[in-house]
Design an enzyme around this catalytic site. Structure first.
Site, PDB file in Angstrom:
ATOM      1  N   CYS A 274       2.672   1.357   7.248  1.00 46.47           N
ATOM      2  CA  CYS A 274       2.252  -0.001   7.543  1.00 46.47           C
ATOM      3  C   CYS A 274       2.356  -0.261   9.037  1.00 46.47           C
ATOM      4  O   CYS A 274       2.662   0.626   9.820  1.00 46.47           O
ATOM      5  CB  CYS A 274       3.120  -1.002   6.780  1.00 46.47           C
ATOM      6  SG  CYS A 274       3.193  -0.707   4.996  1.00 46.47           S
TER       7      CYS A 274
ATOM      8  N   LEU B  63      -0.307  -0.834   4.119  1.00 42.25           N
ATOM      9  CA  LEU B  63      -1.076   0.256   3.533  1.00 42.25           C
ATOM     10  C   LEU B  63      -0.370   0.591   2.227  1.00 42.25           C
ATOM     11  O   LEU B  63       0.735   1.132   2.241  1.00 42.25           O
ATOM     12  CB  LEU B  63      -1.111   1.471   4.467  1.00 42.25           C
ATOM     13  CG  LEU B  63      -1.888   2.691   3.964  1.00 42.25           C
ATOM     14  CD1 LEU B  63      -3.373   2.382   3.853  1.00 42.25           C
ATOM     15  CD2 LEU B  63      -1.666   3.889   4.888  1.00 42.25           C
ATOM     16  N   SER B  64      -0.977   0.261   1.113  1.00 40.81           N
ATOM     17  CA  SER B  64      -0.297   0.345  -0.186  1.00 40.81           C
ATOM     18  C   SER B  64      -0.213   1.786  -0.665  1.00 40.81           C
ATOM     19  O   SER B  64      -1.241   2.418  -0.930  1.00 40.81           O
ATOM     20  CB  SER B  64      -1.037  -0.505  -1.215  1.00 40.81           C
ATOM     21  OG  SER B  64      -1.106  -1.850  -0.798  1.00 40.81           O
TER      22      SER B  64
ATOM     23  N   GLU C 175       8.266   5.433   4.729  1.00 43.58           N
ATOM     24  CA  GLU C 175       8.614   5.781   3.355  1.00 43.58           C
ATOM     25  C   GLU C 175      10.074   6.222   3.309  1.00 43.58           C
ATOM     26  O   GLU C 175      10.531   6.958   4.190  1.00 43.58           O
ATOM     27  CB  GLU C 175       7.741   6.936   2.832  1.00 43.58           C
ATOM     28  CG  GLU C 175       6.240   6.702   2.905  1.00 43.58           C
ATOM     29  CD  GLU C 175       5.735   5.668   1.917  1.00 43.58           C
ATOM     30  OE1 GLU C 175       6.505   5.293   0.997  1.00 43.58           O
ATOM     31  OE2 GLU C 175       4.581   5.223   2.069  1.00 43.58           O
TER      32      GLU C 175
ATOM     33  N   ASP D  24      10.144   1.084  -2.497  1.00 46.17           N
ATOM     34  CA  ASP D  24      11.304   1.530  -1.723  1.00 46.17           C
ATOM     35  C   ASP D  24      11.832   0.407  -0.837  1.00 46.17           C
ATOM     36  O   ASP D  24      13.017   0.372  -0.492  1.00 46.17           O
ATOM     37  CB  ASP D  24      10.988   2.784  -0.902  1.00 46.17           C
ATOM     38  CG  ASP D  24       9.736   2.662  -0.043  1.00 46.17           C
ATOM     39  OD1 ASP D  24       9.027   1.636  -0.140  1.00 46.17           O
ATOM     40  OD2 ASP D  24       9.447   3.603   0.727  1.00 46.17           O
TER      41      ASP D  24
ATOM     42  N   GLY E 279       2.248  20.222   8.232  1.00 40.08           N
ATOM     43  CA  GLY E 279       3.244  21.226   8.612  1.00 40.08           C
ATOM     44  C   GLY E 279       3.925  20.911   9.929  1.00 40.08           C
ATOM     45  O   GLY E 279       4.573  21.784  10.518  1.00 40.08           O
TER      46      GLY E 279
END
Length: 640
Positions: free
Chosen positions: A2, A55-56, A82, A105, A366
């Site tokens: 977000c 941003l869901s 996250e 979260d 990565g």
């Protein structure tokens, strides 16, 4: 993923509707970071305003809306990122009686703050994050940024004493409460590394919260402190034990980062790092979608990516961008990054994110592998320097002569001999491998900076006279703490969030990365091998086509770019014209002398800075995604 923004002002000094409008301007400036939803929370009596663009990814329902207030009513949060271990934390909190409205979260974070306190809760979070938390009982704003700097957070003090913060610089500027002032030390650092430091922005009055740090704002005072430090190196661990733990921890990390309420894909360049992530993810997720990108030049790795995709049976998508207008994208990057940023892979990364965002919302990458496993070729000469020490002049001349003979005879092993010669040269020039490393990462030496007329004091010391001690373990740690967040993670955050795409880096899972940081360098890199621990752990799962590959990188064809007439026109307008904005800071004649002998990378570094200064000094500052504005901006700016 977000975008967040907000400010604290003198309590009662503004009306609630005025504060709402100001914070909404800030979040509107970063709309690409969160195109799915928007929210504002204001307490005019307390003087606090928080804004959010969403941003869901988790809990797509309205129960995931932010700003979010805790169940007890004490805390209000805006959060970007996250928390990968939120399900484990949720289970722990349930034993203490916490109940839930949704399954985001963010809600778990609020309960954690109420249960354990702000600092302890932050230390328990395993994730990528930047957040601002209002504590109504203490009248305190608490902000924090993740340990490695995956998510950005900028802060500043406004003209009226306001404390401002935002995910990107443009969010702070949009408030209208600050007049930005260029920072000459940040420009100096940019010339050395093509980017500013982790605690800087290009502006003297806008700062970046460093990775692993938190900030408290209370009663008009800003206090910044470190809440996390990397672990000490464990010299006693052996390779067999390390490999077993490496495999197990990486599997756990990938498993955590596959959790989402939307489809998750994986970038697959065909290199060792992205291939390993894709292989592990395909084993855990089954029907995994992978993405490779063909930039249409000699740097293409598509064939390697295809081999890995076939081996792990992913749904592979090969993306491409043909006939790219490099000059147009060079101009666009000034708005995407808000400050000069000259990593040549920023345009390819931006294009890759744009194409991938048309297929998924979340992608594994990565990133972090080269720093954690010793994947960069620049470590090799340092190892030779450490092995052979400072050699005498005769031995140095003899080594160069032998190397030249082998090169002319076209003998095998030439690259490694060249790296040894570099190491011998470093041993004669620098006092430690860390000083040599900082020197080899610098794009301009003291003589060139002096000729540019820009040597106001190097931001982190002068590598050419650095007498600090430093081991190879400290070199690798330096890259984790400086190069990775300042360059690599900044690049992928801005490039992806410009398209509303969330990138996740399993190698930077705090448990896995902490373990890797505790490993001695001898398990990672030698004069003959790179990524030793990764190769030992996963080479049997790699297709034969990539098993013996060295790092290629995701660079750009600079020689071709400089042949582009539009790029040449940028050079003419921004570097050859004595009235160009760059010459308010640099010596015109000195810069022309430096450019006369500059290599392509130095030339690009100066061009990006010159274009950014032209943009800053009065160009039409485009909004992201505004194609019409972008198309008209380039000729308009050249006419100024």
């Amino acid at each position: 993923m977000c975008g967040i923004a907000g400010f604290f002002t003198l309590p009662g000094s503004r009306r609630a509707d005025q504060m709402s409008e100001e914070v909404r301007r800030m979040t509107d400036a970063i709309v690409s970071r969160g195109p799915d939803d928007a929210g504002v929370w204001v307490d005019a009596e307390a003087g606090i305003a928080l804004g959010h663009r969403r941003l869901s990814i988790l809990d797509l329902s309205p129960l995931g809306h932010q700003p979010m207030t805790s169940a007890c009513g004490r805390f209000v949060i805006v959060f970007n990122g996250e928390i990968y271990n939120y399900q484990e934390l949720r289970a722990d909190l349930e034993t203490s009686g916490h109940a839930w409205r949704g399954h985001s979260d963010t809600e778990v974070m609020l309960a954690a703050f109420a249960q354990w306190g702000m600092l302890e809760a932050t230390r328990r979070f395993n994730g990528m994050f930047a957040f601002a938390l209002w504590d109504d009982s203490k009248r305190e704003l608490f902000c924090a940024r993740d340990r490695f700097g995956e998510k950005p957070l900028y802060y500043a003090t406004g003209r009226g004493g306001e404390f401002l913060f935002a995910s990107e610089i443009k969010g702070i500027l949009a408030s209208g409460l600050i007049e930005p002032t260029l920072d000459q030390k940040a420009i100096s650092r940019y010339l050395l590394r093509q980017c500013v430091q982790t605690d800087q922005s290009i502006y003297a009055n806008i700062r970046s919260l460093p990775p692993g740090h938190c900030l408290r704002f209370r009663e008009g005072r800003i206090q910044v402190e470190r809440y996390w430090s990397p672990p000490e190196v464990d010299e006693g661990i052996d390779l067999k034990e390390a490999v077993e733990r490496f495999r197990a921890l990486l599997k756990d990390a990938v498993q955590r980062q596959l959790i989402a309420d939307v489809p998750v894909g994986s970038f697959l360049s065909g290199g060792l790092d992205s291939s390993t992530i894709s292989i592990v993810a395909s084993e855990l997720a089954g029907d995994l979608r992978t993405f490779s990108f063909d930039f249409g030049n000699d740097y293409s790795e598509v064939s390697y990516a295809r081999a890995v995709a076939e081996a792990c049976r992913t749904r592979h998508v090969e993306l491409a961008a043909r006939d790219v207008d490099v000059a147009e994208h060079l101009w666009r990057m000034q708005s995407v990054y808000d400050e000069p940023f000259a990593d040549t892979s920023n345009i390819p990364t931006y294009l890759l994110a744009r194409e991938a965002s048309r297929h998924v919302k979340v992608v594994l990458t990565g990133d972090g592998g080269d720093e954690l496993f010793g994947g960069y070729s620049w470590y090799k000469p340092l190892l030779w320097m450490e092995r052979e020490g400072k050699v005498g002049l005769l031995r140095w001349v003899a080594a160069r002569a032998v190397n030249r003979f082998y090169r002319l005879a076209d003998q095998s092993g030439a690259p490694n001999r060249e790296l040894r010669i570099m190491g011998l040269a470093y041993g004669r020039q620098y006092r430690s491998v860390l000083a040599a490393h900082r020197g080899q990462l610098s794009f301009f030496d003291r003589e060139s900076l002096a000729q540019l007329g820009f040597l106001p004091g190097l931001p982190d010391g002068d590598p050419e006279v650095d007498d600090s001690a430093g081991t190879m373990d400290e070199v690798l740690r330096f890259d984790v703490e400086d190069y990775m967040p300042a360059d690599i993670l900044t690049k992928i955050d801005r490039a992806s969030m410009a398209h509303g795409l969330e990138l996740r880096a399993p190698f930077l899972d705090v448990e896995f990365a902490s373990f890797c940081l505790s490993l001695p360098y001898r398990l990672k890199v030698s004069t003959q091998e790179d990524k030793i621990i990764l190769r030992q752990a996963f080479s049997e799962q790699w297709p034969a086509a990539i098993r013996h590959r060295s790092k290629q990188g995701f660079g750009a064809p600079l020689a071709k770019w400089f042949q582009d007439p539009a790029i040449r026109e940028f050079e003419h307008d921004c570097l050859e014209d004595p009235s160009a904005p760059i010459y308010e800071f640099f010596s015109y004649h000195g810069t022309r002398r430096v450019l006369g002998r500059a290599d392509l990378m130095q030339r690009w570094t100066l061009l990006v800075l010159a274009v950014w200064l032209r943009w800053f000094k009065g160009g039409e500052r485009i909004s992201e995604g505004n194609e019409a504005s972008l198309a008209s901006a380039i000729p308009a700016i050249k006419a100024t």
